[in-house]
Design a protein around this motif. Structure first.
Motif, mmCIF file in Angstrom:
data_model
loop_
_atom_site.group_PDB
_atom_site.id
_atom_site.type_symbol
_atom_site.label_atom_id
_atom_site.label_comp_id
_atom_site.label_asym_id
_atom_site.label_seq_id
_atom_site.Cartn_x
_atom_site.Cartn_y
_atom_site.Cartn_z
ATOM 1 N N ALA A 303 -2.721 -8.885 9.451
ATOM 2 C CA ALA A 303 -2.018 -9.871 8.623
ATOM 3 C C ALA A 303 -1.481 -9.183 7.376
ATOM 4 O O ALA A 303 -2.056 -8.202 6.905
ATOM 5 C CB ALA A 303 -2.989 -10.980 8.214
ATOM 6 N N GLY A 304 -0.393 -9.730 6.828
ATOM 7 C CA GLY A 304 0.133 -9.289 5.530
ATOM 8 C C GLY A 304 0.430 -7.794 5.479
ATOM 9 O O GLY A 304 1.056 -7.216 6.378
ATOM 10 N N THR A 305 -0.056 -7.178 4.414
ATOM 11 C CA THR A 305 0.169 -5.746 4.227
ATOM 12 C C THR A 305 -0.396 -4.943 5.399
ATOM 13 O O THR A 305 0.203 -3.955 5.844
ATOM 14 C CB THR A 305 -0.504 -5.314 2.899
ATOM 15 N N SER A 352 -10.030 -5.910 4.090
ATOM 16 C CA SER A 352 -11.307 -6.567 3.759
ATOM 17 C C SER A 352 -12.265 -6.615 4.932
ATOM 18 O O SER A 352 -13.478 -6.678 4.747
ATOM 19 C CB SER A 352 -11.036 -8.002 3.310
ATOM 20 N N GLY A 353 -11.729 -6.660 6.136
ATOM 21 C CA GLY A 353 -12.580 -6.849 7.314
ATOM 22 C C GLY A 353 -13.117 -8.263 7.424
ATOM 23 O O GLY A 353 -14.029 -8.531 8.199
ATOM 24 N N GLU A 354 -12.538 -9.196 6.669
ATOM 25 C CA GLU A 354 -13.043 -10.575 6.680
ATOM 26 C C GLU A 354 -11.972 -11.597 7.009
ATOM 27 O O GLU A 354 -12.257 -12.796 6.998
ATOM 28 C CB GLU A 354 -13.651 -10.941 5.307
ATOM 29 N N VAL A 401 -5.249 -8.041 -6.193
ATOM 30 C CA VAL A 401 -4.960 -8.836 -4.998
ATOM 31 C C VAL A 401 -3.864 -8.166 -4.165
ATOM 32 O O VAL A 401 -3.934 -8.120 -2.943
ATOM 33 C CB VAL A 401 -4.575 -10.285 -5.406
ATOM 34 N N ALA A 402 -2.851 -7.619 -4.835
ATOM 35 C CA ALA A 402 -1.780 -6.940 -4.095
ATOM 36 C C ALA A 402 -2.309 -5.607 -3.572
ATOM 37 O O ALA A 402 -2.662 -4.719 -4.334
ATOM 38 C CB ALA A 402 -0.578 -6.718 -5.001
ATOM 39 N N SER A 403 -2.326 -5.482 -2.270
ATOM 40 C CA SER A 403 -2.904 -4.289 -1.644
ATOM 41 C C SER A 403 -1.957 -3.097 -1.789
ATOM 42 O O SER A 403 -0.761 -3.206 -1.550
ATOM 43 C CB SER A 403 -3.124 -4.606 -0.170
ATOM 44 N N GLY A 409 -4.016 4.117 3.126
ATOM 45 C CA GLY A 409 -5.215 4.544 3.855
ATOM 46 C C GLY A 409 -5.120 4.153 5.328
ATOM 47 O O GLY A 409 -5.441 4.939 6.230
ATOM 48 N N GLN A 410 -4.646 2.941 5.571
ATOM 49 C CA GLN A 410 -4.519 2.479 6.958
ATOM 50 C C GLN A 410 -3.512 3.352 7.723
ATOM 51 O O GLN A 410 -3.755 3.753 8.865
ATOM 52 C CB GLN A 410 -4.058 1.009 6.968
ATOM 53 N N ILE A 411 -2.391 3.654 7.057
ATOM 54 C CA ILE A 411 -1.362 4.462 7.732
ATOM 55 C C ILE A 411 -1.914 5.862 8.038
ATOM 56 O O ILE A 411 -1.721 6.396 9.136
ATOM 57 C CB ILE A 411 -0.093 4.544 6.842
ATOM 58 N N LEU A 480 7.174 -7.678 0.122
ATOM 59 C CA LEU A 480 5.951 -8.469 -0.075
ATOM 60 C C LEU A 480 5.350 -8.163 -1.446
ATOM 61 O O LEU A 480 4.939 -9.070 -2.184
ATOM 62 C CB LEU A 480 4.942 -8.157 1.038
ATOM 63 N N LYS A 481 5.320 -6.880 -1.805
ATOM 64 C CA LYS A 481 4.743 -6.504 -3.109
ATOM 65 C C LYS A 481 5.502 -7.185 -4.235
ATOM 66 O O LYS A 481 4.906 -7.764 -5.132
ATOM 67 C CB LYS A 481 4.802 -4.981 -3.343
ATOM 68 N N LEU A 482 6.843 -7.092 -4.178
ATOM 69 C CA LEU A 482 7.619 -7.627 -5.299
ATOM 70 C C LEU A 482 7.465 -9.142 -5.384
ATOM 71 O O LEU A 482 7.236 -9.688 -6.460
ATOM 72 C CB LEU A 482 9.101 -7.240 -5.143
HETATM 73 C C1 F6R Z 1 -0.805 -8.331 0.201
HETATM 74 C C2 F6R Z 1 -2.127 -8.468 0.756
HETATM 75 C C3 F6R Z 1 -2.312 -9.361 1.922
HETATM 76 C C4 F6R Z 1 -3.361 -8.799 2.886
HETATM 77 C C5 F6R Z 1 -3.653 -9.820 4.000
HETATM 78 C C6 F6R Z 1 -4.625 -9.275 5.015
HETATM 79 O O1 F6R Z 1 -0.779 -7.448 -0.872
HETATM 80 O O2 F6R Z 1 -3.077 -7.898 0.276
HETATM 81 O O3 F6R Z 1 -1.104 -9.575 2.588
HETATM 82 O O4 F6R Z 1 -2.892 -7.604 3.423
HETATM 83 O O5 F6R Z 1 -4.169 -10.987 3.434
HETATM 84 O O6 F6R Z 1 -5.829 -8.925 4.432
HETATM 85 P P1 F6R Z 1 -6.803 -7.882 5.098
HETATM 86 O O7 F6R Z 1 -6.101 -6.578 5.165
HETATM 87 O O8 F6R Z 1 -8.001 -7.858 4.211
HETATM 88 O O9 F6R Z 1 -7.111 -8.410 6.477
#
Ligand code: F6R
Length: 600
Positions: A303-305, A352-354, A401-403, A409-411, A480-482
């Protein structure tokens, strides 16, 4: 999302709760509250409202001898963010007090069936739980009343319950929402994240779903018992040592966590390299490699980033490992599953793994018998524990909050995984990643220059990032970041797609930022940018040394084509950061967002 903390011990409980809630602030919230037992007046006191955890300190005083308390940060799901809907909530007679994280899907049916005579003060589903406990406690013991309540609840929940008639016991339940136990000889603390225990626990315990915890004060000692929701004893999980470097949790002199975390990215790459280095090569373990034997297709879910990192992971699986792959947004996959090809396996990516959307996919694909691998920043997380295997990204705690650092790291870990699976080990990852780390450092050092660009260029209410291939995937993350921290309407668009509709939005002063790191599409993306310029859009080009032409605005040190996302994302993160600072927004805690999305 919502965070909960509870404490029984001999320290000042309100301090433990409020400090714990501060550590959970990163999860995102809009209101907060605390209930504590005041032994001087022999009653429970509750302070709660919309607003920041700091208000719980600033606006109230707490007696030094309070030793029993629960607290909550709320990210609104049912009902707006206001005082009434803030937790803790009382049962109708005021005997029971609850804090809850999660969503009760069948709360309306439960009211209709069991609670017709009850008046509800808030719009929350939580008040239903506490009133069910009250209702059932008329005929059952408290433990049985809680058990009966749990047996009726559908959804995800972790909650703490106080029985105001018994100030030596705290009840807790965990199902699908996170809850852990922290322990020291000074007391027992419960919380949604191990971070809440820093300075207040020496050890912590991870809990399985369907755990019922009873914490007791007993002759100056503190202990907890674990049961399943039927009432059978549960084996106490192995205790884990709290080994947080508290420095890691501070801002280290940076004004915001986000800037600190952006600046840590080269170090994250080097940390990953040190963790995955075997015989001078970057590799995943033979067990993880073996999971991919005879696998014909990899499905990536996130999801998301993390989804944006997954899009890049798909390119790595296909180009480096030669395994066909597809990427899905977890919340889409969960309820609209495609036809899955035989001999497939699943890679789940989550900082987060959550993330609840992802967990529901995990449960589902495991039930169907597929192998699962999680890539995460939190080795103790639910998704790490429940997948067959996991790979750690070693980014260190991400608080903003903004990843940012989790994305790179994931890449990096996806590149190591794909390269391990490649028959030819096609990339010399050791030198390419080292080079990428230097290039990342280079642009971070020049960040003042980016802050100047932001003042001149990002002045409209809209903004567009355009790119092709890997650059397009970075554009999605850049947008998404902006948008998430500046609230500007931003889109990431495949450069060639601009003319098929979105061009209608380009007018004078609208920034169109092109990311160009891939030589084979260099001219194409530049032509698309010209088209935007012809409509008076304001162009800005982010390129690499070997793709730059004339006077591009931000030129980054060359890196391997496939690793370019590690570098091109950085100016985009900095653009978002400096714009949010200029607009005076809360950079680390943007409105309406949660760090850990624990509801579907
Ligand atoms: C954006 C952001 C979110 C997360 C998304 C998934 O900056 O942090 O889009 O990437 O909520 O969260 P995780 O990676 O913890 O599953």
């Amino acid at each position: 999302m919502c965070g909960i903390v509870g404490y029984i011990g001999n320290q000042k409980a309100s301090d433990v709760i409020i400090k714990g809630l501060e550590r959970l602030e990163y999860r995102g919230y809009d209101s907060c509250g605390i209930s504590y037992y005041d032994p001087n007046n022999k009653k429970f006191v509750t302070n709660k409202d919309r607003g920041r955890v700091a208000n719980l300190y600033n606006q109230y005083s707490y007696p030094d001898n309070n030793h029993y308390a629960i607290g909550h940060t709320r990210w609104a799901t049912h009902g707006v963010a206001n005082q009434n809907n803030s937790h803790p909530h009382y049962s109708q007679s005021k005997r029971f007090i609850i804090v809850h994280n999660g969503v009760i899907d069948n709360h309306k049916e439960l009211v209709f069936k069991y609670l017709n005579d009850y008046e509800f003060i808030s719009d929350t589903d939580t008040e239903v739980i506490v009133n069910l406990v009250e209702e059932f406690s008329k005929k059952l013991s408290i433990e049985e009343a809680i058990r009966k309540t749990i047996s009726l609840l559908e959804g995800s929940f972790a909650f703490l319950i106080i029985d105001t008639e018994n100030i030596d016991t705290l009840y807790a339940v965990k199902n699908k929402s996170p809850l852990l136990i922290g322990e020291s000889d000074k007391g027992i603390v419960l919380g949604s994240d191990v971070l809440a225990f820093v300075n207040y626990a020496d050890y912590y315990y991870l809990l399985e779903d369907n755990s019922f915890i009873i914490v007791k004060r007993d002759n100056g000692n503190f202990k907890f018992n674990l049961y399943d929701t039927i009432g059978f004893d549960l084996e106490v999980p192995e205790k884990q040592k709290m080994d947080f470097v508290t420095d890691e949790l501070g801002k280290a002199g940076y004004e915001h966590y986000m800037l600190k975390e952006i600046s840590e990215q080269p170090a994250v790459i080097r940390k990953i390299m040190s963790q995955y280095m075997v015989d001078n090569e970057l590799k995943v373990s033979p067990e993880i490699k073996a999971m991919f034997t005879d696998i014909k297709k990899v499905y990536i879910l996130a999801a998301g980033t993390s989804y944006h990192a997954g899009l890049i992971g798909r390119v790595y699986f296909e180009e480096i490992a030669k395994i066909p792959s597809e990427v899905f947004i977890a919340s889409e996959f969960a309820y609209n599953e495609p036809l899955i090809e035989p001999d497939s396996m699943f890679v789940l990516i989550s900082q987060s793994g959550e993330t609840a959307d992802l967990r529901s996919c995990l449960i589902n694909v495991k039930e169907q018998g597929y192998k699962t691998l999680t890539i995460t920043n939190v080795g103790s997380s639910t998704l790490a524990r429940e997948a067959d295997q996991y790979l750690n990204i070693f980014a260190g705690t991400e608080i903003a909050v903004a990843s940012t650092k989790a994305y790179v790291g994931q890449i990096a870990v996806l590149a190591i995984l794909a390269n391990t699976l490649s028959k030819q080990h096609s990339l010399d990852l050791v030198s390419e990643m080292s080079r990428a780390a230097v290039s990342m450092e280079n642009i971070i050092d020049k960040r003042d220059y980016i802050s100047e660009i932001v003042e001149q260029v990002i002045i409209s209410h809209d903004c567009f990032y355009i790119g092709r291939g890997l650059d397009y995937f970075v554009c999605l993350e850049a947008a998404l970041k902006l948008k998430e921290i500046t609230y500007l309407n931003t889109m990431g668009i495949p450069a060639g797609e601009l003319k098929h509709g979105t061009m209608a939005l380009i007018e004078k002063d609208v920034p169109v930022i092109a990311i160009i790191s891939q030589d084979h599409i260099n001219n194409n993306t530049r032509s698309n940018l010209e088209e935007a310029k012809a409509r008076e859009g304001t162009p800005l080009i982010i390129s690499l040394d070997n793709t730059s032409k004339g006077n591009d605005d931000i030129v980054l040190m060359d890196v391997h084509r496939l690793l370019s996302p590690l570098v091109t994302v950085i100016p985009a993160q900095l653009i978002a950061y400096y714009k949010a600072v200029e607009l005076d927004y809360d950079v680390d805690k943007p409105r309406n967002l949660a760090k850990s999305a624990t509801v579907e």
